[in-house]
Design a protein around this motif. Sequence first.
Motif, PDB file in Angstrom:
ATOM      1  N   ILE A 184     170.769 -24.632 -71.124  1.00 22.68           N
ATOM      2  CA  ILE A 184     171.191 -25.193 -69.846  1.00 22.68           C
ATOM      3  C   ILE A 184     170.784 -24.309 -68.680  1.00 22.68           C
ATOM      4  O   ILE A 184     171.184 -24.543 -67.550  1.00 22.68           O
ATOM      5  CB  ILE A 184     172.716 -25.405 -69.825  1.00 22.68           C
ATOM      6  CG1 ILE A 184     173.430 -24.077 -70.053  1.00 22.68           C
ATOM      7  CG2 ILE A 184     173.148 -26.414 -70.851  1.00 22.68           C
ATOM      8  CD1 ILE A 184     174.867 -24.126 -69.583  1.00 22.68           C
ATOM      9  N   LYS A 185     169.960 -23.267 -68.992  1.00 29.07           N
ATOM     10  CA  LYS A 185     169.626 -22.282 -67.972  1.00 29.07           C
ATOM     11  C   LYS A 185     169.079 -22.939 -66.702  1.00 29.07           C
ATOM     12  O   LYS A 185     169.527 -22.645 -65.596  1.00 29.07           O
ATOM     13  CB  LYS A 185     168.602 -21.292 -68.537  1.00 29.07           C
ATOM     14  CG  LYS A 185     168.556 -19.972 -67.802  1.00 29.07           C
ATOM     15  CD  LYS A 185     167.619 -19.006 -68.474  1.00 29.07           C
ATOM     16  CE  LYS A 185     166.163 -19.417 -68.210  1.00 29.07           C
ATOM     17  NZ  LYS A 185     165.212 -18.617 -68.991  1.00 29.07           N
ATOM     18  N   ASP A 186     168.134 -23.877 -66.905  1.00 30.63           N
ATOM     19  CA  ASP A 186     167.474 -24.497 -65.746  1.00 30.63           C
ATOM     20  C   ASP A 186     168.475 -25.135 -64.790  1.00 30.63           C
ATOM     21  O   ASP A 186     168.307 -25.082 -63.582  1.00 30.63           O
ATOM     22  CB  ASP A 186     166.496 -25.572 -66.230  1.00 30.63           C
ATOM     23  CG  ASP A 186     165.363 -24.956 -67.023  1.00 30.63           C
ATOM     24  OD1 ASP A 186     165.018 -23.804 -66.716  1.00 30.63           O
ATOM     25  OD2 ASP A 186     164.855 -25.623 -67.944  1.00 30.63           O
ATOM     26  N   ILE A 187     169.500 -25.756 -65.376  1.00 33.17           N
ATOM     27  CA  ILE A 187     170.474 -26.431 -64.534  1.00 33.17           C
ATOM     28  C   ILE A 187     171.503 -25.445 -64.025  1.00 33.17           C
ATOM     29  O   ILE A 187     171.840 -25.413 -62.851  1.00 33.17           O
ATOM     30  CB  ILE A 187     171.221 -27.520 -65.343  1.00 33.17           C
ATOM     31  CG1 ILE A 187     170.213 -28.344 -66.116  1.00 33.17           C
ATOM     32  CG2 ILE A 187     172.054 -28.383 -64.432  1.00 33.17           C
ATOM     33  CD1 ILE A 187     170.841 -29.120 -67.231  1.00 33.17           C
ATOM     34  N   TYR A 188     171.941 -24.620 -64.962  1.00 32.69           N
ATOM     35  CA  TYR A 188     173.060 -23.746 -64.654  1.00 32.69           C
ATOM     36  C   TYR A 188     172.709 -22.765 -63.541  1.00 32.69           C
ATOM     37  O   TYR A 188     173.533 -22.423 -62.712  1.00 32.69           O
ATOM     38  CB  TYR A 188     173.503 -23.005 -65.916  1.00 32.69           C
ATOM     39  CG  TYR A 188     174.783 -22.239 -65.735  1.00 32.69           C
ATOM     40  CD1 TYR A 188     175.903 -22.873 -65.212  1.00 32.69           C
ATOM     41  CD2 TYR A 188     174.868 -20.895 -66.068  1.00 32.69           C
ATOM     42  CE1 TYR A 188     177.086 -22.186 -65.035  1.00 32.69           C
ATOM     43  CE2 TYR A 188     176.042 -20.200 -65.889  1.00 32.69           C
ATOM     44  CZ  TYR A 188     177.146 -20.850 -65.374  1.00 32.69           C
ATOM     45  OH  TYR A 188     178.321 -20.162 -65.194  1.00 32.69           O
ATOM     46  N   ILE A 189     171.426 -22.361 -63.532  1.00 36.39           N
ATOM     47  CA  ILE A 189     170.985 -21.393 -62.546  1.00 36.39           C
ATOM     48  C   ILE A 189     171.244 -21.904 -61.130  1.00 36.39           C
ATOM     49  O   ILE A 189     171.551 -21.158 -60.218  1.00 36.39           O
ATOM     50  CB  ILE A 189     169.477 -21.070 -62.789  1.00 36.39           C
ATOM     51  CG1 ILE A 189     169.299 -19.553 -62.883  1.00 36.39           C
ATOM     52  CG2 ILE A 189     168.574 -21.672 -61.722  1.00 36.39           C
ATOM     53  CD1 ILE A 189     168.099 -19.167 -63.703  1.00 36.39           C
TER      54      ILE A 189
END
Lengths: 366, 310
Positions: B116-121
């Motif tokens: 979820i890195k792309d979103i969570y960032i």
Amino acid sequence: MRAFIKKEFFHIFRDYRSMVILFGMPLVMVLLFGFAITNDITNARIAILDNSKDIVTHQITQKLISSGYFLLEKNITSQNDIEEAFTQGKIKAVMVFEPDFARKLKTEAQAGVQIILDASEPNTASIINAYASGIINTYSLVLMKGLSDLPVKINVESNMYYNPEVKSVYMFVPGIITVLLMLVSAMMTSISITREKEMGTMEALLVSPLKPYQIIIGKVMPYVVLSFINLIIILLLARFVFHMPVQGSLILLLSESLLFIIMSLALGILISTASKTQQQAMLLSMFALMLPTILLSGFIFPIKNMPLILQYISHIMPSKWFIIIVKNIMLKGTGIGYFWKETLIISGMTLFFIGMSIKKFKIRLE
Amino acid sequence: MSVHININKICKSYDDVEALKDITLSINAGEIFGFIGPDGAGKTSLFRILTSLLIPTSGTATVGDYDVVKDYKKIRQSTGYMPGRFSLYLDLTVEENLNFYASIFNTSLKENYDLIKDIYIQIEPFKKRRAGDLSGGMKQKLALSCALIHSPKLIILDEPTTGVDAVSRMEFWELLKKMQKRGITIIVSTPYMDEAALCDHVALIQGGKLLAVDKPENIVKSFKGSLFAVSANNMHKLIYDLDNLMNTSNVFRFGETIHITSNIDDDLLYTENAHKHLSESGYHNITINRVEPVIEDCFLALMDQDMVKG
């Protein structure tokens, strides 16, 4: 599941309103009753009709007045003046010593004191009665040691004027405990479950691999803890504000309460399965639980005085049975042997409600 | 590793309302499949059947190898679902929401952070903020993160971009494309026609019936007749007058103009007729331009046909 319980606590602590309900209500209710009772107990004005005027009655009068609870307003000389003394409104009680008090005590080893109380204020009257009887009894014990080997007995006979059927205010504490446990447990759980439905988060919970029992336990666990804390607050307040000790076993009281809490929680879950919105859940708990608990459980109105049909209905009120248990433990100090039947009834209801709510809890949406 | 979906003759009725009527379609593994339709078309009912939240009145559906009724436990484990309403706890912070959803799926934020890195960032700067205080777009990103936290093979998103500003919508679709590259099958519904073009396949759904299932470009290609955009001084009245125009069908508002479809081949003749008809009715500043149909035109045309048939 731990995360679930943690989340539930976050909800509770961050919701200002439910916090107020949870912790404000027991405080307010108990303190209200507490003040209604402690009001004006010190320096209650009394009158004395001493038909004997001997050393013993004189000593008892001194004991009463020096206790700090009573102020001697006046001495009355005849039975006929009692009524008038009351109607003037200043005095709360009249102590009547029978003639030849000291002599009777010596020869017959017993003598009588009559306490006549203004019971138009029932709480005050019953407390004055209790205090005065206590003082006289203590005195008779002292007397007994000094006088002779014979057991000396001063018979205290009390007469409640204006409200002969005065109910002890101690009866309210078991009632408050019942109402509050029911309210906090059932209403709060049902509201918190329906809130998930309303917010749409129930959908997300249902599609997760969580099992229904995990959702339910996660939901109710915090309320078990909170209800228990509430119970302890009430008991502490009762002890220090009401001066009402728990006569029986505290552990027994706590475990019976736990049983009742679990039953209320199961009832709360059942309510939540039947309601779609928080308001519905609240109204249902109010009308289905609160009112019957207050009105039909014997908390305020004695069940014996009810019409027969209401008496039958009161049998299905779990709160009725719980009040009996609490009264037994707190006031009479009796053990489980005296109320195993009531305990069994509540256990049965608990199982019934748990079964029903698990059966009705939906793993899918409507 | 991603899953394909087969829906076979699904019907669903509530009391006296028929929400889904005989839906049959299949969704390929690893694609973005869009359901386009107005409110009440039956999109949410279908999604709830696919996520095992509802039982169909009749018909069957499989997600991967699992039946949506019998194997609901398996499906719940491998599917991420983002319901139409924000399924977030508004009184919990961003971080707490994520941790909670992670833990009910027996995983943790750390374990699946990469996913979820792309979103969570994008929402990480607000991680201590309560979900209720986030903007609409942020909430949707958080909800998507929550739906993805257990690394599902299929995610089902019910109107994820409704009520979200245009920029956030674009960002959201970019995120979906990234998810697709990871091999996740994505089913999404939207009332916005412009988002249809971003899907691999779309299904046009209305009144519980499928009007068309195809690639977006094929749906556009299948548009019959020529499309014109009309505008004049009195737009409110114009739409009623165009309804009475000869050889014309599918009159509807489209942004600043009104789209009409000609039923004859000769465009020139058609525009001249229309022009004449309108000036006789007292309109000024009349413009009539031939335009290329977009998916919304196709959808509205199909809806119209369906109504005539029905």
